[in-house]
Design an enzyme around this catalytic site. Structure first.
Site, short mmCIF file in Angstrom:
data_model
loop_
_atom_site.label_atom_id
_atom_site.label_comp_id
_atom_site.label_asym_id
_atom_site.label_seq_id
_atom_site.Cartn_x
_atom_site.Cartn_y
_atom_site.Cartn_z
N CYS A 101 -1.80 -0.84 9.32
CA CYS A 101 -0.49 -1.23 10.06
C CYS A 101 -0.54 -0.70 11.26
O CYS A 101 -0.20 -1.04 12.21
CB CYS A 101 0.70 -0.53 9.16
SG CYS A 101 2.23 -0.87 9.89
N CYS A 197 4.83 1.52 1.88
CA CYS A 197 6.29 1.14 2.36
C CYS A 197 6.91 -0.12 1.46
O CYS A 197 8.02 -0.60 1.32
CB CYS A 197 6.26 1.11 3.74
SG CYS A 197 5.41 -0.25 4.62
#
Length: 357
Positions: A101, A197
């Site tokens: 990410c 997440c």
């Protein structure tokens, strides 16, 4: 400078943005919408990117008196992080989605868009330090060893490091929370997010089952003898001990660990802990946080997010990094990153492709 502050809705990014404002920068807050169907609320400290997080980020920006926007990067996140995560597990590797990410979203997609809009830098709440050196801006470990996130920033290129701000790198986490309270930020006591997440319930195996399906296979020992069965190689990672469900105990009665994963044959190999020991690490796709390094190298490496710094030598090449550890390490799965350090300075990082004894 014109600074784009990535605001997750947590305490770290809020205080980082506040410090950027205090430093005199022209700051704009941006919250990244990374989920197509975000849940309304977080489950305690699990996950992130909920509607609650977006509201918390907006309230923090309002408190700081800065403009605030929400950028929908859910398609990019799905392709570059979630799909990559699933593909890596399908191939028998163990990816680090936070690292991916940072590489593909926060310091590529966001930074590229920010520069195109006239911003000079991206500010985040990562715990790492930037130091002016003779070769330009250097990326270093944070002073708070327990919160240091330089490992997951080890994929950044020198040009990305030069356009980054990490205002929290010189501050211990408890002081950041106290500062947030003094500033009147409502997220001062908000729990830190952890786990993955995009899997807020923490059920990684179930998440992968839904995307890869279940394919039964055998668990074998080092001699090839079947000692158990499984429902998918993506349920395992190198070095795993728990959840093996072995029907045949080891002859010496000692625990067994995952030594190898073969998705092609559907076989998971287990054995004693000492069989996990490796000294050689072969890594691909190197990136350099400073000047490109080629040739023999000596320093320390880190092979997991919260792992120790290990003394090592390496041969640095344009497309590969071949590391030799001074002492054997255990549980080094392909798919993770190996990050190179000189003292506290991050030299660069690469993705582990294989290991050897």
């Amino acid at each position: 400078m014109r600074v784009l502050a990535a605001m997750s809705g947590g305490v770290d990014s809020a205080v980082a943005a506040a410090r950027a404002v205090d430093a005199g920068h022209d700051v704009t807050g941006v919250h990244l919408a990374l989920s197509k169907n975000p849940q309304s609320f977080r489950s305690g400290a699990r996950g992130c990117c909920s509607r609650e997080d977006a509201h918390d980020a907006r309230r923090a920006a309002d408190r700081l008196g800065i403009p605030f926007y929400v950028w929908d990067l859910s398609d990019r996140f799905a392709a570059d992080v979630v799909d990559d995560f699933v593909a890596e597990y399908a191939a028998g590797r163990t990816p680090n989605p936070c690292l991916r990410c940072n590489e593909k979203i926060k310091f590529e997609a966001v930074l590229d868009r920010g520069v195109a809009l006239g911003f000079d830098a991206v500010c985040t709440g990562h715990y790492a330090r930037l130091v002016d050196g003779p070769d330009g801006v250097e990326l270093h470990r944070a002073v708070d060893d327990g919160k240091d996130q330089s490992y997951v920033l080890g994929v950044l290129r020198a040009d990305q490091v030069a356009r980054s701000l990490f205002p929290l790198g010189g501050t211990p986490k408890p002081e950041v929370r106290r500062e947030a309270e003094r500033r009147g930020l409502s997220v001062a006591a908000k729990p830190d997010s952890h786990d993955i997440c995009f899997i807020p319930d923490g059920d990684t195996a179930g998440f992968l089952d839904a995307r890869l399906g279940r394919r039964a296979g055998s668990v074998v020992d080092e001699t090839g003898t079947t000692v158990g069965e499984h429902e998918g190689t993506h349920h395992f990672t190198i070095g795993q001990r728990r959840g093996l469900r072995l029907g045949v105990p080891a002859a010496d009665g000692k625990p067994r660990y995952v030594l190898d994963i073969s998705p092609v044959t559907g076989t998971v190999t287990v054995g004693p802990q000492e069989a996990l020991a490796v000294r050689g690490i072969d890594a691909r796709r190197p990136s350099w946080a400073g000047p490109v390094r080629l040739g023999p190298w000596r320093g320390h490496v880190q092979v997991r997010a919260h792992g120790a710094a290990l003394p090592a030598s390496a041969l640095l090449q344009a497309d590969r990094v071949e590391v030799t550890l001074d002492e054997p390490a255990t549980g080094v799965p392909p798919g993770q990153a190996v990050v190179l350090y000189e003292g506290t300075r991050v030299v660069g990082g690469a993705t582990i492709e294989g290991t050897s004894a």
